[in-house]
Design a protein around this motif. Sequence first.
Motif, PDB file in Angstrom:
ATOM      1  N   ASP A 199      11.107  34.262  -5.938  1.00 35.89           N
ATOM      2  CA  ASP A 199      10.976  34.254  -7.395  1.00 35.89           C
ATOM      3  C   ASP A 199      11.541  35.565  -7.936  1.00 35.89           C
ATOM      4  O   ASP A 199      10.881  36.601  -7.897  1.00 35.89           O
ATOM      5  CB  ASP A 199       9.505  34.063  -7.801  1.00 35.89           C
ATOM      6  CG  ASP A 199       9.064  32.616  -7.604  1.00 35.89           C
ATOM      7  OD1 ASP A 199       9.939  31.717  -7.645  1.00 35.89           O
ATOM      8  OD2 ASP A 199       7.865  32.378  -7.381  1.00 35.89           O
ATOM      9  N   THR A 245       7.967  28.967 -10.131  1.00 37.42           N
ATOM     10  CA  THR A 245       9.417  29.120 -10.061  1.00 37.42           C
ATOM     11  C   THR A 245      10.048  28.433 -11.265  1.00 37.42           C
ATOM     12  O   THR A 245       9.640  27.331 -11.629  1.00 37.42           O
ATOM     13  CB  THR A 245       9.952  28.510  -8.752  1.00 37.42           C
ATOM     14  OG1 THR A 245       9.245  29.117  -7.668  1.00 37.42           O
ATOM     15  CG2 THR A 245      11.445  28.764  -8.600  1.00 37.42           C
ATOM     16  N   SER A 299       7.665  28.183  -2.669  1.00 35.25           N
ATOM     17  CA  SER A 299       8.044  29.600  -2.642  1.00 35.25           C
ATOM     18  C   SER A 299       7.184  30.366  -1.638  1.00 35.25           C
ATOM     19  O   SER A 299       7.674  31.286  -0.961  1.00 35.25           O
ATOM     20  CB  SER A 299       7.892  30.217  -4.040  1.00 35.25           C
ATOM     21  OG  SER A 299       8.715  29.541  -4.960  1.00 35.25           O
ATOM     22  N   ASP A 327      15.537  28.130  -2.925  1.00 33.80           N
ATOM     23  CA  ASP A 327      14.196  27.711  -3.330  1.00 33.80           C
ATOM     24  C   ASP A 327      14.242  27.185  -4.766  1.00 33.80           C
ATOM     25  O   ASP A 327      14.732  27.876  -5.669  1.00 33.80           O
ATOM     26  CB  ASP A 327      13.233  28.904  -3.231  1.00 33.80           C
ATOM     27  CG  ASP A 327      11.794  28.486  -3.555  1.00 33.80           C
ATOM     28  OD1 ASP A 327      11.404  27.352  -3.180  1.00 33.80           O
ATOM     29  OD2 ASP A 327      11.084  29.297  -4.181  1.00 33.80           O
ATOM     30  N   VAL A 328      13.739  25.972  -4.953  1.00 33.00           N
ATOM     31  CA  VAL A 328      13.893  25.316  -6.262  1.00 33.00           C
ATOM     32  C   VAL A 328      12.553  25.254  -6.988  1.00 33.00           C
ATOM     33  O   VAL A 328      11.491  25.314  -6.360  1.00 33.00           O
ATOM     34  CB  VAL A 328      14.472  23.893  -6.098  1.00 33.00           C
ATOM     35  CG1 VAL A 328      15.726  23.913  -5.233  1.00 33.00           C
ATOM     36  CG2 VAL A 328      13.434  22.933  -5.534  1.00 33.00           C
TER      37      VAL A 328
HETATM   38 MG   LIG Z   1       8.228  28.196  -6.322  1.00 33.36          MG
END
Ligand SMILES: [Mg+2]
Length: 594
Positions: A27, A38, A15, A58-59
Amino acid sequence: MFVVATAGHVDHGKSTVVRALTGMEPDRWAEERRRGMTIDLGFAWTTLPSGGTVAFVDVPGHERFVPNMLAGVGPVPAALIVVAADEGWMPQSAEHLAALDALGVAYGLLVVTRADLADPGPATARARAEIAATSLGAVPAVAVSGLTGAGLPELRAALDRLAAQLPAPAVDDPVRLWVDRSFTVRGSGTVVTGTLGAGRLRVGDELELAGADEPVRVRGLHSLGEARSEAAAVARVAVNLRGTPRDRLGRGDALLTPGRFHHTDLVDVRLAGDPAADLPATLTLHVGSAAVPVRVRPLGPDTVRLRLAHPLPLLVGDRALLRDPGRHHVSGGVRVLDVAPPPLARRGAAAARAQVLAELDGRPDLAGELRRRRLIRAGALIRMGVPVHGEPGRDRPACAEPVAGDWLADPAYWRRLGEQVTEEVARYAREHPLQPGMPVDALRQRLALPDRVLVEALVRPPLRIHSGRVGAAGADALPEPVAQAVQRVRAEYGDRPFRAPEAGRLVDLGLGPREIGAAVRAGALLRLADNVVLLPDALDDAVRVLAGLPQPFTLSAARQALDTTRRVAVPLLELLDRRGATRRLPDDARIVVT
Ligand SMILES: [Mg+2]
Ligand SMILES: Nc1nc2c(ncn2[C@@H]2O[C@H](COP(=O)(O)OP(=O)(O)OP(=O)(O)O)[C@@H](O)[C@H]2O)c(=O)[nH]1
């Protein structure tokens, strides 16, 4: 635009690097920012030095949130694999990479973060070695620091080079938008987001939603925060749906071009790589943004049948991933071989099926599908992901030509059917000598064909269809024994056409009720009443004779003029009345209508 998903172990800086590149906060939840972790997918985008746009999915890296991670990477064809210089290769580095490999992701970058905390060299070397053994192959690596900003210009340049490598999106393909998020916007209603991997969306489009009877309509469209009238793949899109309650759809649902996808809860698949011999009997299938429990039935050495807990819009050739949620373990990738496989009811059917599957590779193959299915509608094949017009750039194969309507057939099977038609019609004629041919529907059932148009297409000269029956051309003429009986009537009664044979005489002539029925159907005899028949030309002759009488005329005058009996004259005049050739007056006399 191109879309890239992050991947990597928890806290390795995914992130942070997305935030540093885009200036946007991936986030989205207060809880994520409070915990510095996250939990669910985040979305951000930026412009690259070339002027192109990159959008990030973004995971989360934490092992508990791997299902969320899979929903994010499922529809995305490129990955940013993030490894922290100070921690190096970790369990979810491996699990995320296994997932990308299982899905066949072929494009990516290695980003070694926190390079201000440790020498990025060892982490880079290890990660590169791990990645090289997967579908990603050798990938460029960039060391960065989210703290100092070092390496970010190099990373932007590397993203531009990655974008240039990606294959051109199939913008004319049907849309299958896997929903990764759904929410309600006050005043607008339900909005869903997803990564549009192929096709294009327009405001006003009607789309299909699995499990919904009604199509849904696109009321508004956003991409990268801006309203658009149209969005073409590849793109992150937010779709505002008209009149669709929010609880009707969520992550794992798909919005589809209507009529282009087959919803299936049964698929035969090939396991990628070296399949574990002890694959658990139940696993979770991840495809697109969906995660569905499946029961696994082994078939061949690397092929299995999956029974899905609920149907998904899957196509031949789709890549998916099997995961054991209990063991936090990606069991492997699968390639869909058949989305409408036959049931395995008989003994030995599974072994036979395994042999068939051994020949398949997940590349749609029209001739092969027709060989296996023998007969299928073009639309049904298209919905399985099998193009029915052959491969682009290749000659259109003969089997791509419909045999009737939109039915496609295996050429060898179709030839055999043609031969069977001849045999069945001949057999029917033997068994039903008085019928003027075989009813089309009886023939359809006999050949186990699903549609009457197929029978019609199979009937070729000298056979033909007449009044719903298949027979030799001219067979609506009479069956032989009846024809001979009619011939005898003609010989005996031709010169006194209004004298109908008595019941006993009919039997002598070979005309029982069935023969009379056949002759009447064929128009060779005219039935006035039970057991009262005349030759068919008698009607016109009668009108001519009656027209010669003084008008109006009585029944008795008609009987004498026609040289016949009441038995014939009464029904004959009634028939002429019905046909409008004569009219009965109030006093029971008649006139010929001219
Ligand atoms: Mg993250
Ligand atoms: N010194 C330093 N700290 C960093 C760097 N990148 C990230 N961090 C710190 O590492 C911690 C985790 O960073 P995140 O970006 O949240 O990591 P993540 O990979 O997104 O974590 P998850 O999403 O939970 O998997 C945070 O405290 C960041 O400030 C870096 O380059 N240098």
